[in-house]
Design a protein around this motif. Structure first.
Motif, PDB file in Angstrom:
ATOM      1  N   ASP A 121      13.708 -14.504   8.371  1.00 51.55           N
ATOM      2  CA  ASP A 121      13.994 -13.467   7.751  1.00 51.55           C
ATOM      3  C   ASP A 121      13.297 -12.330   8.206  1.00 51.55           C
ATOM      4  N   GLY A 122      14.000 -11.416   9.195  1.00 50.14           N
ATOM      5  CA  GLY A 122      13.199 -10.307   9.695  1.00 50.14           C
ATOM      6  C   GLY A 122      13.260  -9.074   8.863  1.00 50.14           C
ATOM      7  N   ASP A 123      13.835  -9.001   7.878  1.00 57.64           N
ATOM      8  CA  ASP A 123      14.076  -7.848   7.264  1.00 57.64           C
ATOM      9  C   ASP A 123      13.520  -8.233   5.854  1.00 57.64           C
ATOM     10  N   GLY A 124      13.032  -9.363   5.430  1.00 58.31           N
ATOM     11  CA  GLY A 124      12.429  -9.769   4.319  1.00 58.31           C
ATOM     12  C   GLY A 124      13.276  -9.527   3.103  1.00 58.31           C
ATOM     13  N   ASP A 125      14.615  -9.743   3.046  1.00 55.88           N
ATOM     14  CA  ASP A 125      15.438  -9.422   1.873  1.00 55.88           C
ATOM     15  C   ASP A 125      15.758 -10.753   1.150  1.00 55.88           C
ATOM     16  N   GLY A 126      15.107 -11.870   1.647  1.00 56.97           N
ATOM     17  CA  GLY A 126      15.508 -13.210   1.024  1.00 56.97           C
ATOM     18  C   GLY A 126      16.813 -13.914   1.591  1.00 56.97           C
TER      19      GLY A 126
END
Length: 248
Positions: A233-238
């Motif tokens: 999850d590279g952008d950490g948005d879940g």
């Protein structure tokens, strides 16, 4: 690993839940409590800082010219606002968040709109580009010649742009927001790692990378569901292994 049918069912369930979330309008956040006035149009409730919606008050360090004499109109505006908020518990309803991380809100005390009260007293102007709610209050203050309308003054935004105190305060707010954003991202990464660990422990499903997850027909992977891992999850948005650039 779970079979494709189980993964497919989970994906359909998540899609249905997300569809409901998107179609349901978010409720406005309301804050209530004893506050501290910061200046003529901003205040704090606990750790949260608010800016009044639809108005712009005289800057704290601003002076106006009244009858040929320098008048500390900014200090008087701050004092007037402090007197208003001290009347009782303040109720603020969030409208948005500004670039400094402040909550832009309509705030009431004793049933009275604080923004309208500041405009009526002549210590603030209506921001017509954002709302017409306070235009009549400004026109009333101007016709009565109260507050800044009894003086000659530099338009508030123009004064703010050249005032060293205002520039320093804006820079401090920018730095405070940057620190808060970094802390939030760190907390999000920690939560992602913990969620991934729980998912592995509870389901035994683990994918080394998105290629492996796609090959299993499991993508996209949502936080909290089997197979999700923060390392994907590279952008950490879940949402891990999301479609991009036309990828199905």
């Amino acid at each position: 690993m779970q079979g494709p049918s189980a993964i497919g069912s989970l994906k359909l369930l998540v899609a249905a839940i997300m569809g409901l979330c998107v179609s349901t309008p978010a409720n406005a956040q309301t804050y209530v409590g004893k506050v501290r006035a910061v200046d003529g149009d901003s205040l704090e409730i606990g750790e949260a800082r608010f800016r009044l919606f639809g108005i712009d008050a005289v800057e704290k360090h601003q002076t106006c010219d009244r009858d040929g004499q320098a008048w500390s109109c900014g200090a008087d505006a701050s004092s007037a606002f402090a007197a208003l908020v001290e009347r009782g518990s303040v109720n603020c309803t969030q409208r948005s968040t500004d670039q400094y991380g402040r909550i832009v809100a309509t705030c009431l005390v004793g049933g009275y709109d604080l923004g309208e009260q500041m405009v009526r007293q002549g210590y603030a102007v209506a921001l017509r580009d954002f709302s017409s709610a306070y235009v009549s209050a400004e026109e009333a203050a101007r016709s009565r010649g109260v507050g800044i309308w009894s003086s000659e003054f530099q338009m508030l935004s123009e004064f703010r742009a050249g005032d060293t105190h205002s520039v320093a305060e804006r820079q401090a707010m920018i730095e405070r927001k940057a620190r808060s954003d970094r802390q939030h991202q760190a907390e999000l990464r920690q939560a992602n790692r913990a969620a991934a660990l729980r998912a592995v422990q509870e389901t035994g499903v683990y994918y080394r990378n998105c290629t492996e997850a796609r090959a299993a027909g499991a993508t996209p992977l949502y936080r909290g569901l089997p197979g999700y891992g923060a390392h994907m999850d590279g952008d950490g948005d879940g949402v891990a292994c999301e479609p991009y650039r036309g990828r199905p």
